[in-house]
Every structure is written in C-alpha cells, then in structure tokens.
Write a protein that holds these residues in place. Structure first.
Motif, PDB file in Angstrom:
ATOM      1  N   GLU B  55       0.931  -1.176   0.088  1.00  0.00           N
ATOM      2  CA  GLU B  55       0.253   0.307  -0.246  1.00  0.00           C
ATOM      3  C   GLU B  55       1.133   1.535   0.222  1.00  0.00           C
ATOM      4  OE1 GLU B  55      -3.242  -0.524   3.289  1.00  0.00           O
ATOM      5  OE2 GLU B  55      -3.782   1.173   2.033  1.00  0.00           O
ATOM      6  N   ALA B  56       0.555   2.240  -0.688  1.00  0.00           N
ATOM      7  CA  ALA B  56       1.636   3.174  -0.827  1.00  0.00           C
ATOM      8  C   ALA B  56       0.691   4.425  -1.135  1.00  0.00           C
ATOM      9  CB  ALA B  56       2.151   3.002  -2.371  1.00  0.00           C
ATOM     10  N   ALA B  57       1.399   5.473  -0.542  1.00  0.00           N
ATOM     11  CA  ALA B  57       0.826   7.150  -1.014  1.00  0.00           C
ATOM     12  C   ALA B  57       1.233   7.967  -2.169  1.00  0.00           C
ATOM     13  CB  ALA B  57      -0.557   7.355   0.589  1.00  0.00           C
ATOM     14  N   GLU B  58       0.916   8.810  -2.543  1.00  0.00           N
ATOM     15  CA  GLU B  58       2.190   9.751  -3.473  1.00  0.00           C
ATOM     16  C   GLU B  58       1.509  10.868  -3.714  1.00  0.00           C
ATOM     17  OE1 GLU B  58       4.925   8.506  -4.912  1.00  0.00           O
ATOM     18  OE2 GLU B  58       5.187  10.436  -4.823  1.00  0.00           O
ATOM     19  N   ILE B  59       1.646  11.700  -3.434  1.00  0.00           N
ATOM     20  CA  ILE B  59       1.200  13.558  -3.907  1.00  0.00           C
ATOM     21  C   ILE B  59       2.406  14.360  -4.316  1.00  0.00           C
ATOM     22  CG2 ILE B  59       0.673  15.705  -2.564  1.00  0.00           C
ATOM     23  CD1 ILE B  59      -0.323  14.190  -0.222  1.00  0.00           C
ATOM     24  N   VAL B  60       1.597  15.056  -5.564  1.00  0.00           N
ATOM     25  CA  VAL B  60       2.805  15.270  -6.202  1.00  0.00           C
ATOM     26  C   VAL B  60       3.148  17.117  -5.653  1.00  0.00           C
ATOM     27  CG1 VAL B  60       3.722  16.640  -8.483  1.00  0.00           C
ATOM     28  CG2 VAL B  60       2.315  14.177  -8.333  1.00  0.00           C
ATOM     29  N   ILE B  61       4.014  17.611  -5.330  1.00  0.00           N
ATOM     30  CA  ILE B  61       4.010  19.669  -5.032  1.00  0.00           C
ATOM     31  C   ILE B  61       4.427  19.859  -5.489  1.00  0.00           C
ATOM     32  CG2 ILE B  61       3.602  21.046  -3.529  1.00  0.00           C
ATOM     33  CD1 ILE B  61       4.076  18.547  -1.339  1.00  0.00           C
ATOM     34  N   ILE B  62       3.725  21.032  -6.517  1.00  0.00           N
ATOM     35  CA  ILE B  62       3.943  22.099  -7.302  1.00  0.00           C
ATOM     36  C   ILE B  62       4.027  23.078  -7.233  1.00  0.00           C
ATOM     37  CG2 ILE B  62       4.142  20.594  -9.299  1.00  0.00           C
ATOM     38  CD1 ILE B  62       2.191  21.097 -11.285  1.00  0.00           C
ATOM     39  N   ASP B  63       5.541  24.307  -7.436  1.00  0.00           N
ATOM     40  CA  ASP B  63       4.561  25.494  -7.433  1.00  0.00           C
ATOM     41  C   ASP B  63       4.004  26.588  -8.601  1.00  0.00           C
ATOM     42  OD1 ASP B  63       5.829  28.183  -6.741  1.00  0.00           O
ATOM     43  OD2 ASP B  63       7.421  27.909  -6.138  1.00  0.00           O
ATOM     44  N   ILE B  64       2.788  26.742  -8.078  1.00  0.00           N
ATOM     45  CA  ILE B  64       2.714  27.608  -8.849  1.00  0.00           C
ATOM     46  C   ILE B  64       3.208  29.327  -8.847  1.00  0.00           C
ATOM     47  CG2 ILE B  64       0.903  25.947 -10.007  1.00  0.00           C
ATOM     48  CD1 ILE B  64      -1.352  27.311  -8.647  1.00  0.00           C
ATOM     49  N   SER B  65       3.606  29.571  -8.130  1.00  0.00           N
ATOM     50  CA  SER B  65       3.418  31.355  -7.910  1.00  0.00           C
ATOM     51  C   SER B  65       3.907  31.694  -8.944  1.00  0.00           C
ATOM     52  CB  SER B  65       4.692  31.457  -6.692  1.00  0.00           C
ATOM     53  OG  SER B  65       6.178  31.121  -7.184  1.00  0.00           O
ATOM     54  N   GLY B  66       4.096  33.286  -8.874  1.00  0.00           N
ATOM     55  CA  GLY B  66       3.847  34.206 -10.313  1.00  0.00           C
ATOM     56  C   GLY B  66       5.209  33.869 -10.850  1.00  0.00           C
ATOM     57  N   SER B  67       6.203  34.005 -10.458  1.00  0.00           N
ATOM     58  CA  SER B  67       7.586  33.297 -11.138  1.00  0.00           C
ATOM     59  C   SER B  67       7.657  32.399 -12.194  1.00  0.00           C
ATOM     60  CB  SER B  67       8.429  33.694  -9.814  1.00  0.00           C
ATOM     61  OG  SER B  67       8.199  32.023  -9.067  1.00  0.00           O
ATOM     62  N   MET B  68       6.925  31.523 -11.960  1.00  0.00           N
ATOM     63  CA  MET B  68       6.447  30.258 -12.650  1.00  0.00           C
ATOM     64  C   MET B  68       6.170  30.566 -14.007  1.00  0.00           C
ATOM     65  SD  MET B  68       7.565  27.388 -10.892  1.00  0.00           S
ATOM     66  CE  MET B  68       7.143  26.254 -12.194  1.00  0.00           C
ATOM     67  N   GLN B 135       0.434  32.629 -10.112  1.00  0.00           N
ATOM     68  CA  GLN B 135       0.281  33.635  -9.228  1.00  0.00           C
ATOM     69  C   GLN B 135       0.134  33.525  -8.398  1.00  0.00           C
ATOM     70  OE1 GLN B 135      -3.517  35.826 -11.311  1.00  0.00           O
ATOM     71  NE2 GLN B 135      -4.284  35.406  -9.222  1.00  0.00           N
ATOM     72  N   GLY B 136       0.718  34.008  -7.438  1.00  0.00           N
ATOM     73  CA  GLY B 136       0.491  33.882  -5.906  1.00  0.00           C
ATOM     74  C   GLY B 136       1.864  34.081  -5.760  1.00  0.00           C
ATOM     75  N   GLY B 137       1.882  33.814  -4.211  1.00  0.00           N
ATOM     76  CA  GLY B 137       3.117  33.514  -3.552  1.00  0.00           C
ATOM     77  C   GLY B 137       3.541  32.306  -3.729  1.00  0.00           C
ATOM     78  N   THR B 138       4.930  32.409  -2.527  1.00  0.00           N
ATOM     79  CA  THR B 138       5.741  30.888  -1.999  1.00  0.00           C
ATOM     80  C   THR B 138       5.363  30.102  -0.250  1.00  0.00           C
ATOM     81  OG1 THR B 138       6.465  30.664  -3.562  1.00  0.00           O
ATOM     82  CG2 THR B 138       7.493  29.480  -2.312  1.00  0.00           C
ATOM     83  N   ALA B 139       4.470  29.352   0.148  1.00  0.00           N
ATOM     84  CA  ALA B 139       4.685  28.688   1.534  1.00  0.00           C
ATOM     85  C   ALA B 139       4.851  27.515   1.688  1.00  0.00           C
ATOM     86  CB  ALA B 139       3.197  29.462   1.607  1.00  0.00           C
ATOM     87  N   ILE B 140       6.120  27.994   1.124  1.00  0.00           N
ATOM     88  CA  ILE B 140       6.251  25.375   1.799  1.00  0.00           C
ATOM     89  C   ILE B 140       5.792  24.969   2.431  1.00  0.00           C
ATOM     90  CG2 ILE B 140       8.139  24.097   1.185  1.00  0.00           C
ATOM     91  CD1 ILE B 140       9.430  25.587  -0.193  1.00  0.00           C
ATOM     92  N   GLY B 141       6.204  25.626   3.385  1.00  0.00           N
ATOM     93  CA  GLY B 141       4.929  24.828   4.803  1.00  0.00           C
ATOM     94  C   GLY B 141       3.512  24.735   4.687  1.00  0.00           C
ATOM     95  N   ALA B 142       3.157  25.606   4.041  1.00  0.00           N
ATOM     96  CA  ALA B 142       1.893  25.144   3.824  1.00  0.00           C
ATOM     97  C   ALA B 142       1.058  24.785   2.735  1.00  0.00           C
ATOM     98  CB  ALA B 142       0.536  26.637   3.614  1.00  0.00           C
TER      99      ALA B 142
END
Lengths: 336, 440
Positions: B55-68, B135-142
C-alpha cells in the motif's frame, strides 16, 4: 594500593556513597582498595560489572557493560599423570590464540602439540586450533597403527597441519595476513622423542644431569645467532627478534620441515612451550633452575601450573602454553 | 518479503586508554519484489503475482507562484513533468496533486482525500494540471501541511511526496516552516527539487533533511519530466515503511554520531528516539531493494588491555520486528601494529563527510566575499574529491574553481560562476562515492 574510599564511580563517574557496594547508575562493583584483584562475583555473573547471569547475552557480551565474558579457552588444563599441559590467555591479550593437543595412546606413547597463532594474521585462534587438532589426530592414528619411522610421520603430520590452516576460511583485508600459526610437536615412545617444529615455539630437555634446548627457532634472532653476527642476548634484545621466518598458513614460505629425534641418556622432563613462557626464561639453564625449585614429589600438572604462573608474574604479555612429559628410562636387563 | 542484513567494517583494536570507536555499517535490503505494472488494472493476475502488493500513497506538489510564468516554459515543463510522474504511479496507489502559492490548493482529486491510481484517474488528474495558472506567492510549509493531512487519510500506506519550487519561501516565516516540518516528522518522506536558480539551496535542504528525502537542482526546465519520473519510480520500489536503525551501547558509553554516508550524507543523530537507557532508534524511512552505509562513532569507557567489549549492537526494526544484527567491537591491546591501523572504510567515509563540509563552507565563504577562506576550503575539496575518486564532484568543482594541482589542492576561484553551477555543487555536495570492496 590506596585504601581511600571512592566518591565517584570509576566506570561512569556518577557520585557514590561510601557504603555502596555497586554503583547505582551503571552497576559496576565498587571495591575500596585493590582494583587489580577481580571481585569474587557469583558464578555466571559478569566478570566486569557483576551484572547477574541473565544479563549476559548468548554471544558472550554483557548487556549492561558490554564486556566479553571469559571463554573456556582462556584457561585450559590437561592432566594425564605422565604428562600434563596448561594453556592460558595471559594478562594482555583479549583471547587465547595458543592451542594445545595432548593424548596418551594405548601403548603408552605420548603425543603433544603446541601451536601459537600469529597475532597479525586473521583468526589466529582458529589457525592454531586447526593445526594442533589436525597434527595431533594424525600422529595418534599413526601411533595406533604402529607406524615405524616417527620422523617421517612427524613430517606428514606437519603437512596435514599446514593443509588445515591453509583451508581456514578468511576474507582478505588490506592490513591482515592469511590465518597463520607456529607449531611444535613431540611423539614420546620407548625412550625416544620425535620432534617437529615451525616458527618459534620450542622444546627443551630438562634432565637430571643436563639441560638443553632441542629446537632452533625459525626466527630472525636465531638466524643472526646461527650466522655468528650476534650473541643470543644481543639478538633477543633487538626489536626484530621475534619475526618468525616460517609458519603454517596459506602464505607460508615452503621448504623442508625442521625435525629431529632425541634420546635422553637419563631420566628427566621434556618441556614444550609457546613464546609466552620462554620469553621470560629463554635458556634451558634458566628453566632447569626454575624446575629445580619445585618439590620432588610435585605432580606434572603442578609444575606446568607453576611455569604458567611464573610467566603471568613476569607480566603475561602473551598467551602461555606449557606441556611437560616425564621420562623414566626403562630398566636395562641384567641389573645395574 | 523484504529482508535486511547488516555488516560492520572497523578496526576493533584500540590502544591502552583509547575510547573512540568508529565503524561503518552496511545495511542491505532485498526481496522487496514490489508488484503491479503501470497500466495494469487491480484485477490483473499478472499484477498481483508474486509478492503481495504494497500500500502506497504519492502526492505531487508543484509551485504555481507567479514566478513560474517567467518564462512560461517553466510552468509548462512543470505540468508536463507532473504528467510524467503520474504515469509512473502504480495502479492502486493512492495519489493526489497539490498546487502551491501562499496557500495550498488540492487540485486533484476533490479536496479532502486521495484516490487510487488508474488509467481514468491519471487522465483526470492530468486534465486538472493542464488548467493551472501561475500567480501568487510561495509558502512551502502550507503545501506540506496539506499533504500531511491528505496522507493521514491513508494511515497504512507508505507516504511519499515530490515537491517542486522555483523560488524562496517568501510567504511564510522560517519559524512557520520549521513548525510544519516538526509536525510532519516521520509521517511522510519528501524529495525536493528546485528549478532554475532563484530558490535557496539551504532552505530546500532543510526540508529534505527533515523529511528524509533528497534535494537537487533542475537547472533546465526541459529536464524536469525525466527527473520526476526517476523520483517516482524509486518511490514505487519501496516495499516496507518506517524502518529504524536501532543502536545499543553499553553503560558509560556515549554515541558521538550516527550518519548515513551512502548514497548521500545525512546526519541522523538529531532524530534519535529513545528506546531505553542504552538503546536508541534512528528513523531511516521506507526501503526497497537497496543498500546504504552508515558511519557510527561511539565513545566508550576504556577497558584494560586484553579486554574485549561490545561497543555497539546495530539491528534493524521493521514492522516492530527486530531483524539482523551487526556488532561493533572494542579490543584493547598494547600491540601498536594492530591499534594504529585505520580501517579503510572509516577513512573513506570520514573523507567524504569532510568533502561535503568543505564544499558547503567554501561556497558560503565565497558568497560572503571571503575569498581567502573560500579558496582554502574549495582547494581542500578538490584534493579530497581526487583522493577518494569522487569524479562527479570533481567535475562540479571544476565549474567553480580553476584547478592548478589536485594533489595539493591548489586552486583559484573563477571570476564568473554560473549560479546553476554553484547551486549544483552545493546540492550534490552530500552525494558520496561508495567505498569499493574486493569481490569475494
């Protein structure tokens, strides 16, 4: 030794009360006075910290202080009346790398083998045990089969021992050599001794009228003395003295084995030993003098124990193995 | 079933009064046989033949802040890479996608849960990813906090995430990030990737170290899909979760450090969990068929010459069961020939650890304008990399310094260094070269 009472545990440094027998923090036994003398622990308890037998793991390490418990091979005695032997770990080595084989055949022939594992090789304790077992078993079988030429048999026994050591499994590392050991064997039959040796384990004759060394070491020091470049005392004092030039093992130099026979002309004792003893009394004269100090009715076991204690008292820097054989010359027919 | 072996490499001999014991312990896992082909359905006989599926779980987290959006190719590459990653997720594995700004947005599936991967759900997810705007900022913790909540819906699975960012963590304070990392400690592993050169290596390294993951730079966005694929494939190979390295030491002994030294250097000492007075567990995360080396350093109370002591006992704790064992010994001797030899494994990894340290210190000094220190440190790095045969690091160093003599470590700082080259050297400073052992 100071009799001051400790206020901090010598093992872990925790504060201790004067009346404490054991440290409350780490369990080490506290002795006010002689720290050298081992505390008399209950049987089976840890020889280091006194932890109860349940604390000793199945692989011999204490689960509290980690000390490896003594093994049976650390001190072993064989007493067969007409011959006796002792092997001991000594005071500075962490294990006994000497091995001892001693048996009396049905016809009274005595077979003795002493081997000293080379410390800078891998598993020297396995090497010495393999060599002494292989040669000892071979010699006993030959004697039971009434073999004649004991010198030839001795050569074959050393071949067998060499094979056994060469086959000890080992993993090469950068720093250590293949398992290696010295060797000395004696077959005592009908008043004659057949000897074989490799390295610097020795045989001496300590007779009632004469004493002599019967073996010549395969060592750097002996080579110097043979060539006449140094006296025995000078050679022994050199740091290179104990480099052995021959041994049993996978990487041993080849060549004829050193063998000889010796027929004593009067009663006396044969002594076989590893360098853990002779380092403290190298000459036959010194050993004879030590022997002379023993009571006339002392058993051979008592005498071998005495020699072992003598080496321990000298510092016990190496493993010590001593074997002695009593020689009573058979009566000649027809009277005196 | 995955089985573990552990082996010790050390010189056990200490001189009289010697107290410090060093050992390299190699831990190897085999028999993972994780099953299930990508593209096969759950009922597929082939997919479940052999070892039971994990059993496995996988999450992809990508930055979509404005600079992207600067350049737009960055976002497009991230979308493509996410698609490539999703394609590597095995059927049946629970997954989700989070897009990050100063908030975390779960863009697939419906917020609050994960879904099992299948051809259908993978396509649906890719569709959602294709709609993303930056668009927007970056809050990796969130972002990590949300991933943690989603993983909690599948408590029995092996939890893994891949996180992509392109910039500084500017929409939250370092304290806020540390708080989230503490809450996520031990619940999931996260491999971090920084695209471009505007992100901060030390920031992402903090996240990766806390979450037992790797960190790396993707200088060119076009390289993203292949990198994501590699990360996910490796995650899919994990068969057993929450493996701990257990270390017992005797009374009076102190563990100086426990470090993973291969394939990368990770300081594990701070993660120790107390089991009892003499025993601690070091978390090592999920394992597939792989092998890792550890360097253990223990200070013991010296014994007498002739004593043999067990300085440490290493075992692996898998699913609450203790497996395998390796012994770390101490033997006191007055034979200097025995006690002065340094075990070559310990020497090798001590060198690799020093290499990582001088690279990081050298780069820091260079950034601070302290050219003298930077030259000395990076020179030492060049020397160590050459001595230990670390060719990959030698090449990276050559982009930052001009090497005059690798044997003596004589170097000159380059006047012009590409940010990407400097960051690549920094992130990969912890990648070690395996010590080579004679094949028995």
């Amino acid at each position: 030794m100071s009799n001051a009472v400790a206020t901090a545990c010598p093992a872990c440094g925790a504060p201790v009360e004067p009346a404490d027998d054991f440290c409350e923090a780490c369990g080490t036994r506290l002795t006010a006075g002689e720290q050298q003398a081992p505390a008399s622990h209950a049987a089976g308890s840890c020889s280091g910290c006194g932890a109860p037998p349940e604390a000793i793991g199945s692989d011999g390490y204490c689960s509290l202080c980690g000390l490896r418990q003594p093994s049976p091979r650390d001190h072993h005695e064989i007493d067969l009346g007409v011959t006796a032997g002792v092997t001991d770990r000594g005071l500075r080595h962490h294990r006994n790398e000497d091995a001892l084989f001693l048996k009396v055949a049905g016809d009274g022939t005595i077979v003795a083998v002493v081997c000293d594992g080379v410390s800078t090789s891998i598993d020297p304790d396995v090497a010495s045990q393999a060599a002494s077992d292989a040669a000892g078993d071979f010699l006993m079988a030959a004697v039971e089969n009434q073999a004649d030429h004991l010198i030839d048999v001795t050569r074959q026994a050393i071949d067998t021992a060499q094979d056994a050591v060469a086959q000890v499994p080992w993993t090469p590392t950068d720093d250590m050599a293949a398992p290696a050991t010295t060797f000395v064997s004696a077959v005592c039959q009908r008043g004659t001794i057949a000897l074989g040796w490799v390295g610097d384990s020795r045989a001496y004759w300590l007779g009632s009228t004469s004493a002599q060394r019967l073996t010549a070491d395969d060592s750097w020091a002996e080579g110097q003395v043979d060539a006449g470049t140094m006296t025995e005392a000078e050679a022994d004092a050199d740091p290179r003295a104990h480099s052995i030039t021959r041994w049993l093992g996978a990487d041993a130099p080849t060549g004829e084995w050193q063998v000889t026979t010796f027929t004593p002309d009067g009663p006396g004792r044969l002594l076989l030993c590893s360098d853990g003893l002779w380092n403290y009394a190298p000459t036959a004269a010194q050993l004879a003098e030590l022997l002379a100090g023993q009571p006339d009715d002392a058993s051979l076991l008592a005498i071998t124990r005495f020699f072992t204690d003598f080496a321990l008292a000298g510092g016990g820097h190496d493993n010590i193995t001593v074997v002695m054989v009593d020689f009573v010359i058979p009566d000649r027919q027809g009277g005196s | 079933m995955t089985t573990f072996t552990a082996e010790t490499y050390q010189n056990e001999y200490l001189p009289e009064g010697g107290a410090e014991v060093n050992a390299v312990v190699t831990v190897a896992a085999s028999g993972s046989a994780v099953n299930g082909r990508v593209g096969g359905s759950i009922g597929d006989v082939d997919a479940v033949r052999g070892a039971s599926s994990v059993e496995a779980a996988e999450i992809v987290i990508i930055d979509i802040s404005g600079s992207m959006n600067y350049p737009p190719a960055k976002l497009r590459a991230a979308q493509e890479a996410t698609g490539a990653a999703l394609d590597c997720i095995r059927d049946g594995v629970w997954f989700g996608v989070i897009a990050g700004t100063k908030l975390a947005h779960q863009i697939y599936p419906e917020p609050g849960a994960l879904v099992p991967a299948s051809t259908q759900t993978r396509n649906d997810a890719k569709f959602a990813v294709a709609q993303l705007q930056a668009q927007g900022g970056t809050a990796i913790g969130a972002w990590l906090g949300l991933a943690n909540e989603l993983f909690a819906t599948q408590p029995n699975a092996i939890h893994h995430a891949i996180l992509l960012t392109d910039g500084k963590d500017e929409s939250e304070t370092p304290a806020e990030l540390m708080e989230v990392l503490a809450a996520c400690d031990g619940t999931f592993q996260c491999d971090c990737r920084g695209v471009g050169t505007d992100w901060v290596v030390s920031e992402l390294r903090t996240v990766a170290s806390a979450l037992l993951g790797t960190v790396d730079i993707i200088a060119n966005p076009a390289d993203m899909p292949a990198d994501f694929q590699a990360v996910i494939e490796k995650a899919m190979g994990k068969a057993v979760n929450d493996v701990a390295l257990r270390l017992w030491t005797p009374q009076g002994a102190k563990v100086q450090f426990v470090k993973q030294v291969a394939p990368t250097i990770e300081e594990l000492s701070g993660k120790r969990i107390v089991v009892n007075d003499l025993t601690g567990d070091y978390p090592t995360g999920a394992w597939g068929d792989e092998s890792r080396d550890y360097h253990v350093c223990i200070k013991v109370t010296p014994g007498k010459v002739g004593d043999e002591m067990l300085a440490g006992r290493i075992s692996l704790v898998v699913d609450g069961q203790v497996q395998s064992q390796a012994l770390i010994k101490a033997i006191w001797t007055d034979d200097t020939q025995l006690s002065t030899q340094m075990n070559r494994e310990v020497a090798h990894y001590t060198g690799q650890a020093e290499l990582a340290q001088v690279i990081q210190e050298g780069l820091e000094a260079r950034k601070a304008g302290d050219e003298g220190t930077a030259t000395v440190k990076l020179g030492r790095a060049v020397q160590l990399a050459a001595q230990t045969g670390n060719d990959a690091t030698t090449k990276l160093l050559a982009k930052v310094v001009d090497v005059e003599d690798p044997a003596t470590g004589t170097v000159r700082l380059k006047r012009q260094v590409e940010d990407a080259d400097e960051m690549a050297l920094d992130t990969r400073s912890t990648k070690t070269v395996r010590v080579n052992r004679p094949v028995s």
